[in-house]
Design an enzyme around this catalytic site. Structure first.
Site, short mmCIF file in Angstrom:
data_model
loop_
_atom_site.label_atom_id
_atom_site.label_comp_id
_atom_site.label_asym_id
_atom_site.label_seq_id
_atom_site.Cartn_x
_atom_site.Cartn_y
_atom_site.Cartn_z
N LYS A 72 -0.64 60.63 0.00
CA LYS A 72 0.59 61.62 -0.30
C LYS A 72 1.72 61.15 -0.83
CE LYS A 72 -1.42 64.46 3.54
NZ LYS A 72 -1.10 65.17 4.76
N ASN A 93 0.42 67.08 -0.83
CA ASN A 93 -0.65 67.23 -0.34
C ASN A 93 -1.75 68.24 -1.21
OD1 ASN A 93 0.24 69.65 0.81
ND2 ASN A 93 -1.02 69.52 2.48
N ASP A 109 2.08 70.71 4.20
CA ASP A 109 1.72 70.60 5.67
C ASP A 109 2.80 71.00 6.69
OD1 ASP A 109 -0.34 69.06 5.09
OD2 ASP A 109 0.68 66.88 4.84
N GLY A 133 10.05 62.23 15.44
CA GLY A 133 8.91 61.64 14.56
C GLY A 133 9.30 61.90 13.05
N ALA A 134 9.59 60.74 12.41
CA ALA A 134 9.95 60.61 10.92
C ALA A 134 8.99 60.54 10.17
CB ALA A 134 11.14 60.21 10.83
N GLY A 135 7.60 60.46 10.44
CA GLY A 135 6.47 59.94 9.43
C GLY A 135 6.26 61.19 8.60
N GLY A 136 5.08 61.13 8.10
CA GLY A 136 4.71 62.29 6.93
C GLY A 136 4.62 63.58 7.55
N PRO A 160 15.06 53.85 14.04
CA PRO A 160 16.01 54.47 13.39
C PRO A 160 16.16 54.63 12.08
CG PRO A 160 16.76 52.76 15.12
CD PRO A 160 15.31 52.51 14.93
#
Lengths: 276, 276
Positions: A72, A93, A109, A133-136, A160
């Site tokens: 992505k 995406n 997403d 949660g700062a992921g995808g 952080p």
């Protein structure tokens, strides 16, 4: 509907690609809607992605591309144009071919998350969102919420620096953003964008004291049954949105982005084609 | 069989591609044989072919590529290795991915012709073949016949230069070849590789005096009914092979080339899946 020479293509690119459900879901939706098209899995490694996406612009019977893990972010660089929610997080995406030979990219997403809330009569406007949660997927939801009129977004993450990076990306959206503690108070839209809850022994992502009536809780964890978070939130009188909604509510957004013929692409149609 | 994340891909590349029957036929054969694979049409212009074929080597769930008009000569240049019958004519209709990241190419258009003769108990060994039409299919048949042990090949074409060019390409095969008149005598395997016979008012490609018992006649013209040439040849006591045989008998050769799981890929299976 059997494929023939007039079938248009909607590849999904991933590495691996074995696990993707898009071919099953989309081919069912194409059949339901009488669209001569096929969604097909394309397994491509990161090193080969740019060359393949660039060359695929030469396919004339292409609807577009769906892009999944881990491609992505890399695919966003290949688009000549990004919609704001994709530009904010630097990931796409979906890629759509344009007449001028270029790609336009979007990140949908998080759109399923927002659409699910709206369909349920729980619009996000004015809410103060805490995203864990700062992921995808967390970034995608944050970016969609930022575009949907929330008042503030707090980002919490075990790392952080990752939380801070996402908060910075959202700065241009003109809303209050910042890194916060997962136990922070003052939020009325709590989003679990971590895998917590996949396993029965996982701790809850939020302090249950925060689950009060009027608060919206959204989970990204998918499963055949409601996650523990969703169940507890409902018991506490919150509106709670399950992880499956993200995927199902995203499909109509994709249909619009790709300019597919109008038809049924919503959760009811998906349930019918997947037998769920 | 519904596509899922484990489906392997067999694209057919053409310009246009609308007319191709390969997706219908191959997807039927995959279903009959329980193979999780899909044949899909890919419309690509000549200018984009090299880039796309090169990039497609990066697709890891690819069975191979089928190449159709007008890309067969251009695609041969993209293969690191060509089988002899493809190398002779400088054209491929199939490309197979190799472990080292390269393509191997073959030209199987003429293989169906030869296999059809063998299946009918009419082996081409030692025959003197007259091929009328030095275009793509004539060249492919000539090249396969040259590899199948014929004694001589005469090439006839409205364009003498085109006939001469094909005759030169066959020189390396070590058999007697040359440009001849369509009315030339002394041949016992007559191949119509022109479109003559597509229309009812077309003249016959050969002098009917040549249609004598013991002569084999092969046609490339396809239709729901036998061509006039095939009918006349049969009436004259010749063995006559219809144009549809080329396509049907080529499928098992493709299955072998691509290393597909063993199964039914022959004319009977094709008839079943196409309802013919």
């Amino acid at each position: 509907m059997a494929m023939n020479g007039e079938t248009r293509l909607l590849p999904i690119l991933g590495d691996p690609v074995r696990q993707v459900r898009a071919p099953l879901v989309w081919n069912g939706l194409f059949q339901v809607n009488g669209v001569n098209a096929a969604c097909l899995p394309v397994h491509v490694a990161p090193a080969d992605l740019a060359g393949l996406v660039t060359a695929m612009r030469g396919i004339r019977n292409l609807i577009g591309l769906i892009v999944t893990v881990p491609h992505k972010p890399a695919a966003s660089v290949l688009a000549a144009r990004l919609l704001p929610r994709a530009a904010r997080v630097g990931a796409v995406n979906v890629l759509r071919p344009e007449e001028d030979g270029s790609w336009t990219g979007d990140m949908l997403d998080g759109e399923g998350f927002v659409r699910g809330l709206r369909r349920a009569g729980q619009p996000p406007e004015g809410r103060r969102a805490l995203i864990l949660g700062a992921g995808g997927v967390g970034a995608a939801i944050a970016s969609s919420l930022a575009g949907a009129g929330v008042a503030a977004i707090g980002i919490a993450d075990q790392d952080p620096a990752r939380a801070a990076a996402l908060a910075r990306k959202l700065e241009g959206a003109g809303i209050e953003t910042g890194v916060v503690d997962p136990a922070a108070r003052g939020f009325d839209l709590l989003v679990n964008a971590t895998p917590l809850g996949l396993h029965a022994e996982d701790p809850l992502p939020f302090d249950t004291a925060q689950l009060v009536p009027g608060t919206i809780v959204g989970d990204v964890v998918m499963g055949h049954t409601a996650s523990r978070l969703v169940t507890l939130a409902q018991e506490a009188g919150c509106f709670a949105q399950a992880g499956t909604v993200l995927m199902e509510e995203q499909l109509p957004a994709m249909a619009e982005f790709f300019g597919l013929p109008s038809g049924e692409y919503g959760p009811q149609a998906v349930a019918r084609v997947t037998g769920a």
